[in-house]
Design a protein around this motif. Structure first.
Motif, PDB file in Angstrom:
ATOM      1  N   CYS A 190       0.844  -1.188   0.000  1.00 26.38           N
ATOM      2  CA  CYS A 190       0.000   0.000   0.000  1.00 26.38           C
ATOM      3  C   CYS A 190       0.885   1.246   0.000  1.00 26.38           C
ATOM      4  O   CYS A 190       1.766   1.378   0.852  1.00 26.38           O
ATOM      5  N   THR A 191       0.680   2.128  -0.963  1.00 23.25           N
ATOM      6  CA  THR A 191       1.445   3.375  -1.021  1.00 23.25           C
ATOM      7  C   THR A 191       0.475   4.554  -1.030  1.00 23.25           C
ATOM      8  O   THR A 191      -0.627   4.457  -1.582  1.00 23.25           O
ATOM      9  N   TYR A 192       0.892   5.662  -0.453  1.00 18.60           N
ATOM     10  CA  TYR A 192       0.042   6.851  -0.422  1.00 18.60           C
ATOM     11  C   TYR A 192       0.891   8.073  -0.081  1.00 18.60           C
ATOM     12  O   TYR A 192       2.023   7.955   0.414  1.00 18.60           O
ATOM     13  N   ASN A 193       0.338   9.240  -0.375  1.00 17.61           N
ATOM     14  CA  ASN A 193       0.964  10.509  -0.021  1.00 17.61           C
ATOM     15  C   ASN A 193       0.166  11.139   1.121  1.00 17.61           C
ATOM     16  O   ASN A 193      -1.062  11.043   1.148  1.00 17.61           O
ATOM     17  N   ALA A 218       8.345  -2.037   9.378  1.00 19.44           N
ATOM     18  CA  ALA A 218       8.148  -0.593   9.518  1.00 19.44           C
ATOM     19  C   ALA A 218       7.822  -0.044   8.138  1.00 19.44           C
ATOM     20  O   ALA A 218       8.237  -0.620   7.123  1.00 19.44           O
ATOM     21  N   PRO A 219       7.083   1.062   8.049  1.00 16.78           N
ATOM     22  CA  PRO A 219       6.786   1.636   6.737  1.00 16.78           C
ATOM     23  C   PRO A 219       8.003   2.343   6.151  1.00 16.78           C
ATOM     24  O   PRO A 219       8.883   2.812   6.887  1.00 16.78           O
ATOM     25  N   SER A 220       8.053   2.413   4.815  1.00 19.49           N
ATOM     26  CA  SER A 220       9.088   3.203   4.131  1.00 19.49           C
ATOM     27  C   SER A 220       8.525   4.594   3.893  1.00 19.49           C
ATOM     28  O   SER A 220       7.416   4.743   3.378  1.00 19.49           O
ATOM     29  N   VAL A 275       4.458   7.285   1.559  1.00 20.08           N
ATOM     30  CA  VAL A 275       4.584   6.146   2.478  1.00 20.08           C
ATOM     31  C   VAL A 275       4.278   4.846   1.721  1.00 20.08           C
ATOM     32  O   VAL A 275       3.327   4.782   0.942  1.00 20.08           O
ATOM     33  N   SER A 276       5.096   3.822   1.959  1.00 20.24           N
ATOM     34  CA  SER A 276       4.847   2.485   1.426  1.00 20.24           C
ATOM     35  C   SER A 276       4.884   1.499   2.592  1.00 20.24           C
ATOM     36  O   SER A 276       5.801   1.544   3.415  1.00 20.24           O
ATOM     37  N   ALA A 277       3.900   0.602   2.638  1.00 24.23           N
ATOM     38  CA  ALA A 277       3.849  -0.369   3.733  1.00 24.23           C
ATOM     39  C   ALA A 277       3.136  -1.628   3.273  1.00 24.23           C
ATOM     40  O   ALA A 277       2.187  -1.569   2.477  1.00 24.23           O
ATOM     41  N   MET A 278       3.597  -2.766   3.774  1.00 20.46           N
ATOM     42  CA  MET A 278       2.923  -4.033   3.506  1.00 20.46           C
ATOM     43  C   MET A 278       1.702  -4.147   4.407  1.00 20.46           C
ATOM     44  O   MET A 278       1.771  -3.874   5.605  1.00 20.46           O
ATOM     45  N   VAL A 279       0.565  -4.535   3.794  1.00 21.21           N
ATOM     46  CA  VAL A 279      -0.694  -4.655   4.522  1.00 21.21           C
ATOM     47  C   VAL A 279      -1.315  -6.005   4.170  1.00 21.21           C
ATOM     48  O   VAL A 279      -1.258  -6.442   3.019  1.00 21.21           O
TER      49      VAL A 279
END
Length: 336
Positions: free
Chosen positions: A263-266, A284-286, A298-302
């Motif tokens: 999942c990525t978002y601004n 942890a999120p990138s 932000v990029s994070a595994m969900v």
């Protein structure tokens, strides 16, 4: 082809030849890029791109072959490992094949609790686990009068501990015979659910996934002996430990890829703490600074199962440009 002479220097990997785990195992092997062609009516397949030979066996036999060192690696159910008493090392749970080993009795019959089956006939394919369970039920039923009934029922209907089963001494044989037990445990290899209707049993012990088969047979659960799923197991002394580690890493990566999305978002930096609580990531999120002042990406595994809710919450917080990307494969350390 003389397969026997082609097994030298190959790691032997046992997988279920049929049944509820078979297709899922094939999908897992495909995702891990373990390429093979299985000839009709042959239970051994040589891998094309790895020094591996796949051995197709009944799931119940796999822990025995792995425990004796006849094969190096295997996929089977935790129930089969516990039933066989095999001395194997469990590498990881595989996130499929989830089911319960349950005590089932006729829906319209008088029996409501496991202790009411003491001294009666139980039919199962899991004679050792069933015997061990009813040994415990009989022992608890024989406790001193005056013990708390609610606590007794709680213990009686509790699941067996898989780790404890590996360490306690067994007096139970594969046929269900054990000194001091009055409940009669009988073995059948299949169609266990028909035993009560045929008058062979007063109750059964069998694996239950959705419960539809049992309900169709007029049965109901009165206790769960254990909850089980597919596991990757290895011999204590594999022929090629490095290759076992590689296969374990590949399979873990496939499972993670199936379980998660990216999942990525601004989002504006002042809202970042609230957003990262929603998407903490697997570790942890990138976070990357954008060209626009005060904004980050932000990029994070969900987990796939919760992604829709996560997206809703991110939107409420003020995240923009929310994207979800599929993960085709991965390498991931630690638990799945």
């Amino acid at each position: 082809m003389d397969l026997v002479n082609h097994l030298n220097n190959r790691l032997l990997f046992a997988v279920p030849k049929k049944g509820r785990l078979h297709e899922k195992c094939l999908d897992l092997l495909h995702g891990a890029d373990i390429q093979f062609h299985r000839h009709n009516r042959l239970d051994i397949a040589l891998c094309i791109n790895q020094p591996i030979a796949l051995v197709f066996l009944p799931a119940a036999d796999i822990p025995v072959f792995v425990g004796e060192g006849r094969v190096d690696l295997g996929i089977t159910g935790q129930d089969q490992v516990a039933e066989s008493q095999a001395d194997v090392k469990e590498l990881m749970e595989l996130d499929f094949g989830k089911c319960k080993l349950q005590v089932q009795v006729p829906e319209k019959g008088p029996i409501q609790e496991p202790r009411e089956l003491i001294g009666k006939n139980i039919v199962t394919s899991f004679t050792l686990l069933a015997s061990e369970y009813f040994v415990r039920v009989e022992e608890q039923e024989g406790d001193e009068i005056g013990s708390d009934a609610g606590e007794r029922e709680k213990k009686e209907n509790g699941e067996l501990n898989l780790n404890a089963l590996k360490t306690i001494p067994r007096a139970v044989s594969r046929t269900g015979e054990v000194d001091g037990i009055v409940t009669r445990i009988k073995y059948v290899g299949g169609s266990v659910e028909a035993a009560c209707a045929l008058g062979v049993a007063d109750g059964i012990v069998d694996l239950v996934e959705s419960g539809e088969t049992m309900r169709a047979a007029g049965l109901k659960p009165i206790a769960t002996i254990l909850t089980t799923g597919a596991v990757l197991i290895t011999s204590k002394h594999p022929s090629n430990p490095a290759l076992v580690k590689t296969i374990e890493s590949r399979i873990r990566g496939v499972i993670v890829a199936k379980k998660y999305v990216l999942c990525t978002y601004n989002i504006s930096r002042d809202k970042l703490p609230a957003a990262t609580k929603v998407t903490p990531g697997k570790r942890a999120p990138s976070i990357m600074q954008l060209e626009e002042a005060g904004w980050v990406s932000v990029s994070a595994m969900v987990e796939k199962s919760s992604i829709a809710t996560v997206m809703d919450r991110l939107e409420e917080i003020g995240a923009e440009d929310i994207l979800v990307l599929q993960i085709s494969n991965s390498r991931s350390s630690g638990s799945v």
